[in-house]
Design an enzyme around this catalytic site. Structure first.
Site, PDB file in Angstrom:
ATOM      1  CG  ASP A 239      51.495  -1.234  43.881  1.00 29.66           C
ATOM      2  OD1 ASP A 239      50.294  -1.147  43.595  1.00 29.66           O
ATOM      3  OD2 ASP A 239      52.070  -0.436  44.652  1.00 29.66           O
ATOM      4  CD  GLU A 293      49.108   0.663  39.833  1.00 28.46           C
ATOM      5  OE1 GLU A 293      48.063   1.215  40.177  1.00 28.46           O
ATOM      6  OE2 GLU A 293      50.107   0.620  40.577  1.00 28.46           O
TER       7      GLU A 293
HETATM    8  O1  TEU Z   1      48.140   2.340  42.942  1.00 32.24           O
HETATM    9  C1  TEU Z   1      48.880   3.413  42.521  1.00 32.24           C
HETATM   10  C2  TEU Z   1      48.180   4.313  41.618  1.00 32.24           C
HETATM   11  O2  TEU Z   1      48.646   4.423  40.544  1.00 32.24           O
HETATM   12  C3  TEU Z   1      46.938   5.081  41.956  1.00 32.24           C
HETATM   13  O3  TEU Z   1      45.828   4.565  41.305  1.00 32.24           O
HETATM   14  C4  TEU Z   1      46.729   5.300  43.433  1.00 32.24           C
HETATM   15  O4  TEU Z   1      45.923   4.316  43.951  1.00 32.24           O
HETATM   16  C5  TEU Z   1      46.086   6.605  43.781  1.00 32.24           C
HETATM   17  O5  TEU Z   1      44.741   6.531  43.488  1.00 32.24           O
HETATM   18  C6  TEU Z   1      46.742   7.784  43.145  1.00 32.24           C
HETATM   19  O6  TEU Z   1      46.023   8.935  43.458  1.00 32.24           O
HETATM   20  C7  TEU Z   1      48.769   1.267  43.542  1.00 32.24           C
HETATM   21  C8  TEU Z   1      47.739   0.395  44.206  1.00 32.24           C
HETATM   22  O7  TEU Z   1      46.870  -0.117  43.228  1.00 32.24           O
HETATM   23  C9  TEU Z   1      47.032   1.190  45.242  1.00 32.24           C
HETATM   24  O8  TEU Z   1      45.975   0.506  45.833  1.00 32.24           O
HETATM   25  C10 TEU Z   1      48.059   1.584  46.279  1.00 32.24           C
HETATM   26  O9  TEU Z   1      47.487   2.443  47.219  1.00 32.24           O
HETATM   27  C11 TEU Z   1      49.276   2.261  45.667  1.00 32.24           C
HETATM   28  O10 TEU Z   1      49.740   1.634  44.484  1.00 32.24           O
HETATM   29  C12 TEU Z   1      50.430   2.231  46.637  1.00 32.24           C
HETATM   30  O11 TEU Z   1      50.896   0.925  46.760  1.00 32.24           O
END
Ligand code: TEU
Ligand code: CA
Length: 592
Positions: A239, A293
């Site tokens: 993440d 990610e």
């Molecule tokens: O997502 C982080 C991210 O890059 C974004 O897509 C985020 O969800 C948001 O839409 C930005 O506006 C990751 C996870 O996939 C997400 O579900 C979490 O909420 C986030 O990290 C925090 O851990």
């Protein structure tokens, strides 16, 4: 006696020299090892894998509390296997107070109680392995929950041994230490009354950022990774991993980054050092896959993370495709030539030492058929199949998000009460309550982009609540279209999207050209048709996709002939010519 001793020593000597020689021989083999490459790529199981993302809360409820759980997943492993995938990525299943649905972890070594027990996890892992599949976990270590033991300690006093596990600063001229913003609205700083200092949280207030510059924090992370790897899991999706190293001195966001802070938060100077350290201490000791990610990482910055000679990550999620229609909060739509250009740029940016991912949806984005296809009753099925064709024939490891194999669609949200997600609730406070945006405008946008669109529970059958739960109230409402769109229908229908995914995966599994083959976009400017080839040695495939509901007569460039039809999403006749008559959202694969 003497002779016996001499014989003993002699044989010992002999043994030592031969084993030394074997050792030397082995080393030599290793140093001059030449792995047979495919189109220059070193073959790896994770390059050939197809990954299926499970969002446990919404997958299957086994005990009637309205929340999906681990036994629910175990129950449905044959369904997953039936799609033709071979790796499962499990969104966080760790103990959490669920401020952000498990992306706020309270205890990394415990299973979230709503999801079950450690025995349930072990049973799931065993079931996955028994079916010849692999399991990848979600590693959320940029931040923890504020209820994590480390943070509970950290906030107690300035001299607590855990203080330096997080990022604390005093006020600057009476306000926040800098202008950093949280992705969930407002400042990224929260004043904590106990010590009258601020802590940093790039996401929710209940998600304080860890201080990776503290070697103790890094070792804690490596230990918890080993805990799960030693259980036999096959890797991690990491993440927001590029945010772990913060810029020294925590300087203000420059104006040009205010609307895209992710590109600033990824610029910490120690990111690569920490990832290499993680690789050395943990990952290099296991045969696992990693996918970062990489929100806020540019194409130019990608090889530094994934070039195999650097020993950092195997691949990353680049956001260019998934966010093409909503680069910010607003849905702006997208054009086919721009989508094609992204794939070409990605292909050019990565050489044979780097590997890509292909994904168009996940738990943070709208449903794939609503964002990239046509979710009207007429074209939902063909367009979902066309997207499956593309996902599984472009260059990179494909990631399928749960429910996309059924062609699940966005949800018709009608009011704020329909949502669960913290991101959208905070955005409402920021925009609607301050009258910057009307409720109607906000809801129209949310119907296009809100994360809850893809978080509604899986539609298993046409019984009450789609067979997801026996509870009267699932944690998030079912999409009302579950009566038509559900797994029971799809698994029984040879023409369903689900069945098409399986056929497509069968074809991909037997065709290395779709994995390692060279990629070429035949017609980058075409507004309706996406046509490309994948070539591996003598093996060459042509993929033709009509991204419109119009019938299109498409002439292949440079007198090219289509070849033998391998797969199509319509039952049409073969046209072994250079001129193809494509129906709305028709997808075809030809062997040339
Ligand atoms: O997502 C982080 C991210 O890059 C974004 O897509 C985020 O969800 C948001 O839409 C930005 O506006 C990751 C996870 O996939 C997400 O579900 C979490 O909420 C986030 O990290 C925090 O851990
Ligand atoms: Ca449950």
């Amino acid at each position: 006696m003497r002779i016996a001793r001499a014989v003993f020593f002699l044989s010992l000597m002999l043994l030592l020299t031969t084993s030394f020689m074997i050792g030397a021989d082995k080393k030599k083999q290793n140093s001059s090892k030449s792995v047979a490459t495919l189109n220059g790529y070193e073959p790896k199981w994770w390059k050939e894998a197809v990954v299926y993302q499970v969002y446990p809360r919404s997958f299957k409820d086994s005990n009637g509390d309205g929340i999906g759980d681990l036994p629910g997943i175990t129950e449905k492993l044959d369904y997953i296997k039936g799609i033709g995938v071979n790796v499962i990525w499990l969104s966080p299943h760790f103990d959490s107070p669920n401020a952000d649905n498990g992306y706020d972890i309270r205890d990394y070594r415990k299973v979230m109680k709503e999801f079950g027990t450690m025995e349930d996890f072990d049973a799931l892992l065993k079931g996955v392995k028994q079916r010849g599949m692999r399991l990848v976990l979600d590693l959320v270590v940029n931040h923890t929950s504020d209820e994590h033991r480390w943070f509970v300690e950290s906030r107690k006093s300035k001299d607590n041994p855990y203080r330096d596990y997080y990022i604390w600063r005093g006020a600057k001229d009476g306000h926040e230490p800098n202008n950093w913003t949280s992705f969930f609205s407002g400042s990224a700083w929260k004043l904590d009354p106990a010590t009258n200092e601020y802590y940093l949280h790039l996401f929710a207030e209940k998600q304080p950022d860890l201080n990776w510059d503290n070697p103790k924090v890094r070792n804690e992370v490596y230990d918890l990774m080993k805990f799960w790897l030693d259980k036999g899991v096959d890797g991690f999706r990491m993440d927001v991993i590029p945010f772990i190293s913060k810029k020294p001195g925590l300087p203000d966001l420059p104006p040009e980054y205010m609307n895209r802070p992710q590109y600033f938060y990824t610029q910490g100077p120690h990111l690569h050092e920490y990832l290499q350290e993680m690789n050395k201490h943990v990952l290099s000791k296991y045969d696992v896959m990693t996918v970062g990610e990489a929100f806020g990482v540019t194409l130019e910055g990608t090889p530094d993370l994934v070039d195999e000679r650097r020993h950092e990550l195997d691949m990353i999620f680049n956001f260019d495709v998934v966010r093409i229609g909503h680069p910010g909060r607003q849905w702006i739509g997208w054009k086919l030539p721009d989508l094609k250009a992204i794939y070409t740029q990605q292909d050019k940016a990565l050489d044979v030492h780097s590997w890509n991912t292909i994904f168009m949806s996940n738990h943070d984005n709208p449903r794939v058929v609503s964002a990239f296809g046509d979710d009207s009753p007429e074209y939902r099925v063909p367009s979902a199949k066309l997207l499956a064709t593309m996902l599984l024939t472009l260059k990179g490891t494909p990631f399928i998000y749960q429910g996309d194999e059924l062609g699940m669609t966005n949800y018709p949200f009608k009011s704020l009460e329909d949502f669960d997600d913290i991101e959208i609730k905070n955005a409402w406070k920021e925009l609607v309550e301050t009258k910057k945006v009307t409720p109607e405008e906000f809801l129209a946008q949310a119907n296009k982009v809100a994360r809850d669109n893809s978080r509604t529970p899986i539609q298993w059958d046409d019984s009450a609540n789609g067979g997801f739960t026996t509870s009267a109230k699932p944690w998030l409402a079912m999409n009302p279209n579950y009566r038509e769109i559900n797994a029971k229908q799809a698994t029984g229908d040879p023409d369903s999207i689900y069945s098409y995914f399986r056929k497509m995966n069968d074809l991909r599994r037997s065709t290395k050209a779709f994995v390692y083959g060279e990629y070429k976009d035949l017609d980058p400017a075409n507004q309706k048709v996406f046509a490309y080839t994948r070539t591996l040695g003598k093996e060459k495939y042509l993929v033709v996709l009509n991204f419109s509901k119009d019938e299109v007569s498409y002439t292949l460039p440079q007198g090219m002939k289509a070849g033998v039809l391998s797969l199509s999403n319509y039952s049409g006749k073969e046209e072994n010519t250079g001129a193809l008559k494509l129906k709305g959202w028709e997808a075809r694969i030809y062997k040339m």
